[in-house]
Design a protein around this motif. Structure first.
Motif, mmCIF file in Angstrom:
data_model
loop_
_atom_site.group_PDB
_atom_site.id
_atom_site.type_symbol
_atom_site.label_atom_id
_atom_site.label_comp_id
_atom_site.label_asym_id
_atom_site.label_seq_id
_atom_site.Cartn_x
_atom_site.Cartn_y
_atom_site.Cartn_z
ATOM 1 N N ILE A 64 0.831 -1.213 0.000
ATOM 2 C CA ILE A 64 0.000 0.000 0.000
ATOM 3 C C ILE A 64 0.861 1.257 0.000
ATOM 4 O O ILE A 64 0.463 2.308 -0.533
ATOM 5 C CB ILE A 64 -0.958 -0.037 1.209
ATOM 6 N N SER A 65 2.055 1.150 0.590
ATOM 7 C CA SER A 65 2.954 2.312 0.642
ATOM 8 C C SER A 65 3.292 2.834 -0.750
ATOM 9 O O SER A 65 3.641 4.018 -0.914
ATOM 10 C CB SER A 65 4.245 1.938 1.383
ATOM 11 N N ASN A 66 3.205 1.986 -1.746
ATOM 12 C CA ASN A 66 3.496 2.421 -3.120
ATOM 13 C C ASN A 66 2.535 3.511 -3.594
ATOM 14 O O ASN A 66 2.856 4.267 -4.522
ATOM 15 C CB ASN A 66 3.418 1.235 -4.086
ATOM 16 N N PHE A 67 1.355 3.583 -2.958
ATOM 17 C CA PHE A 67 0.361 4.572 -3.397
ATOM 18 C C PHE A 67 0.538 5.917 -2.704
ATOM 19 O O PHE A 67 -0.076 6.908 -3.132
ATOM 20 C CB PHE A 67 -1.051 4.043 -3.117
ATOM 21 N N ILE A 68 1.365 5.983 -1.650
ATOM 22 C CA ILE A 68 1.511 7.242 -0.913
ATOM 23 C C ILE A 68 2.953 7.737 -0.880
ATOM 24 O O ILE A 68 3.199 8.900 -0.581
ATOM 25 C CB ILE A 68 0.982 7.105 0.529
ATOM 26 N N TYR A 69 3.919 6.878 -1.203
ATOM 27 C CA TYR A 69 5.325 7.290 -1.166
ATOM 28 C C TYR A 69 5.685 8.023 -2.465
ATOM 29 O O TYR A 69 5.044 7.823 -3.513
ATOM 30 C CB TYR A 69 6.228 6.066 -1.011
ATOM 31 N N PRO A 70 6.722 8.837 -2.404
ATOM 32 C CA PRO A 70 7.217 9.466 -3.635
ATOM 33 C C PRO A 70 7.662 8.415 -4.646
ATOM 34 O O PRO A 70 7.950 7.265 -4.288
ATOM 35 C CB PRO A 70 8.408 10.292 -3.141
ATOM 36 N N ASP A 71 7.727 8.808 -5.917
ATOM 37 C CA ASP A 71 8.030 7.859 -6.985
ATOM 38 C C ASP A 71 9.353 7.127 -6.761
ATOM 39 O O ASP A 71 9.475 5.936 -7.094
ATOM 40 C CB ASP A 71 8.062 8.590 -8.333
ATOM 41 N N GLN A 72 10.357 7.823 -6.230
ATOM 42 C CA GLN A 72 11.657 7.184 -6.047
ATOM 43 C C GLN A 72 11.633 6.092 -4.969
ATOM 44 O O GLN A 72 12.578 5.309 -4.869
ATOM 45 C CB GLN A 72 12.713 8.231 -5.690
ATOM 46 N N ASP A 73 10.552 6.034 -4.175
ATOM 47 C CA ASP A 73 10.438 5.033 -3.109
ATOM 48 C C ASP A 73 9.396 3.971 -3.431
ATOM 49 O O ASP A 73 8.906 3.282 -2.528
ATOM 50 C CB ASP A 73 10.079 5.711 -1.788
ATOM 51 N N THR A 74 9.038 3.846 -4.699
ATOM 52 C CA THR A 74 8.072 2.830 -5.112
ATOM 53 C C THR A 74 8.748 1.817 -6.031
ATOM 54 O O THR A 74 9.898 1.998 -6.432
ATOM 55 C CB THR A 74 6.883 3.480 -5.844
ATOM 56 N N GLY A 75 8.023 0.761 -6.368
ATOM 57 C CA GLY A 75 8.580 -0.302 -7.194
ATOM 58 C C GLY A 75 8.951 -1.509 -6.359
ATOM 59 O O GLY A 75 8.938 -1.473 -5.115
ATOM 60 N N ALA A 76 9.315 -2.598 -7.042
ATOM 61 C CA ALA A 76 9.572 -3.873 -6.369
ATOM 62 C C ALA A 76 10.729 -3.791 -5.383
ATOM 63 O O ALA A 76 10.624 -4.237 -4.226
ATOM 64 C CB ALA A 76 9.843 -4.954 -7.407
ATOM 65 N N LYS A 77 11.857 -3.190 -5.833
ATOM 66 C CA LYS A 77 13.033 -3.131 -4.968
ATOM 67 C C LYS A 77 12.770 -2.281 -3.728
ATOM 68 O O LYS A 77 13.100 -2.670 -2.598
ATOM 69 C CB LYS A 77 14.216 -2.567 -5.751
ATOM 70 N N ALA A 78 12.154 -1.111 -3.936
ATOM 71 C CA ALA A 78 11.858 -0.225 -2.806
ATOM 72 C C ALA A 78 10.842 -0.864 -1.861
ATOM 73 O O ALA A 78 10.945 -0.734 -0.636
ATOM 74 C CB ALA A 78 11.345 1.113 -3.325
ATOM 75 N N THR A 79 9.883 -1.576 -2.435
ATOM 76 C CA THR A 79 8.860 -2.228 -1.606
ATOM 77 C C THR A 79 9.474 -3.328 -0.740
ATOM 78 O O THR A 79 9.134 -3.460 0.451
ATOM 79 C CB THR A 79 7.753 -2.814 -2.496
ATOM 80 N N LEU A 80 10.372 -4.118 -1.333
ATOM 81 C CA LEU A 80 11.047 -5.160 -0.556
ATOM 82 C C LEU A 80 11.905 -4.554 0.552
ATOM 83 O O LEU A 80 11.962 -5.083 1.676
ATOM 84 C CB LEU A 80 11.897 -6.035 -1.479
#
Length: 261
Positions: free
Chosen positions: A214-230
């Motif tokens: 869910i954090s992918n929907f509220i974090y800045p773009d540089q903190d989203t994606g598979a690697k950032a999510t893991l």
């Protein structure tokens, strides 16, 4: 004269019968004499008897609501930590949903939110909102949403689904310090089922994974994606381990500084 001879004659006539009856009564009398005379109970026996009576009385008393099987104290139903020697009450699926609300917004969660947001702001780590006061507010909001999602999905969704107990069972001061630390950290991946058996902590692993997604929907773009999510997921599990350690050792720390007896 005849009248005076009747009594001696009668006694002679019935004497064999009386002797026979007396012979039959001797063993009974001897048996009664051989029976030990009951002595007064020893003080310990009297004490035990009184304690048994008190226990029986307490069993029928409404005051006994805080005492469970074998005289063990019963923990509060929605307590997040079950201490050694306490008996826990079973939680139904509805109970776990009710339990999730204070667990999501309790003091420990608030401390976790502020610590996470403060550290992220101090070192400017993810989520990268910047370094000003507005950025700190965004970090607090993001941490609040993440922690609430973690707790609600873990306790109210996945714990009922997998029939696991969301509470922490403290090992206690009777055990070795390092053993307690290892036990506490392992609760991230190991938990107790409703039946009391050790099992994989699927509710926590899935709940924290859901929050990381869910954090992918509220974090800045540089903190989203598979690697950032893991990476976010791993940091959250590390935070969960710290929370488990707090559940195990916080009372000891408070006793050291004389804030708890």
């Amino acid at each position: 004269m005849k009248r005076y001879l009747i009594a001696p004659a009668a006694s002679l006539l019935f004497s064999p019968l009386l002797l026979a009856q007396g012979t039959n009564l001797l063993p009974v009398a001897e048996a009664r004499l051989e029976q030990p005379v009951p002595l007064p109970d020893a003080p310990s026996a009297v004490r035990d008897s009184l304690e048994d009576q008190a226990s029986q009385s307490n069993a029928n008393s409404p005051v006994r609501a805080n005492v469970g099987n074998y005289g063990r104290p019963v923990a509060k139903k929605y307590a997040s930590v079950i201490y050694p020697g306490q008996q826990s009450l079973p939680l139904s699926a509805t109970d776990k949903m009710v339990y999730a609300v204070p667990d999501s917004f309790g003091l420990m969660n608030l401390a976790s939110i502020m610590t996470s947001a403060g550290w992220s702001h101090l070192v400017d780590s993810a989520p990268h909102y910047g370094r000003n006061s507005e950025a700190f507010g965004k970090r607090v909001g993001a941490a609040t949403l993440r922690n609430a999602t973690q707790s609600l999905t873990t306790d109210a969704v996945f714990a009922p689904l997998f029939r696991d107990d969301p509470r922490y069972y403290q090992m206690g001061r009777d055990q070795n310090f390092f053993k307690r630390g290892l036990y506490a950290a392992s609760r991230v991946v190991v938990t107790r089922s409703d039946s009391g058996h050790q099992t994989l902590n699927a509710p926590l692993l899935l709940g924290y994974g859901t929050a990381a997604g869910i954090s992918n929907f509220i974090y800045p773009d540089q903190d989203t994606g598979a690697k950032a999510t893991l990476g976010n997921y791993g940091m959250s599990l590390g935070g969960a381990a710290i929370g488990m350690l707090a559940n195990e050792f916080l009372d000891d720390a408070l006793r050291i500084v004389h804030l708890r007896k």
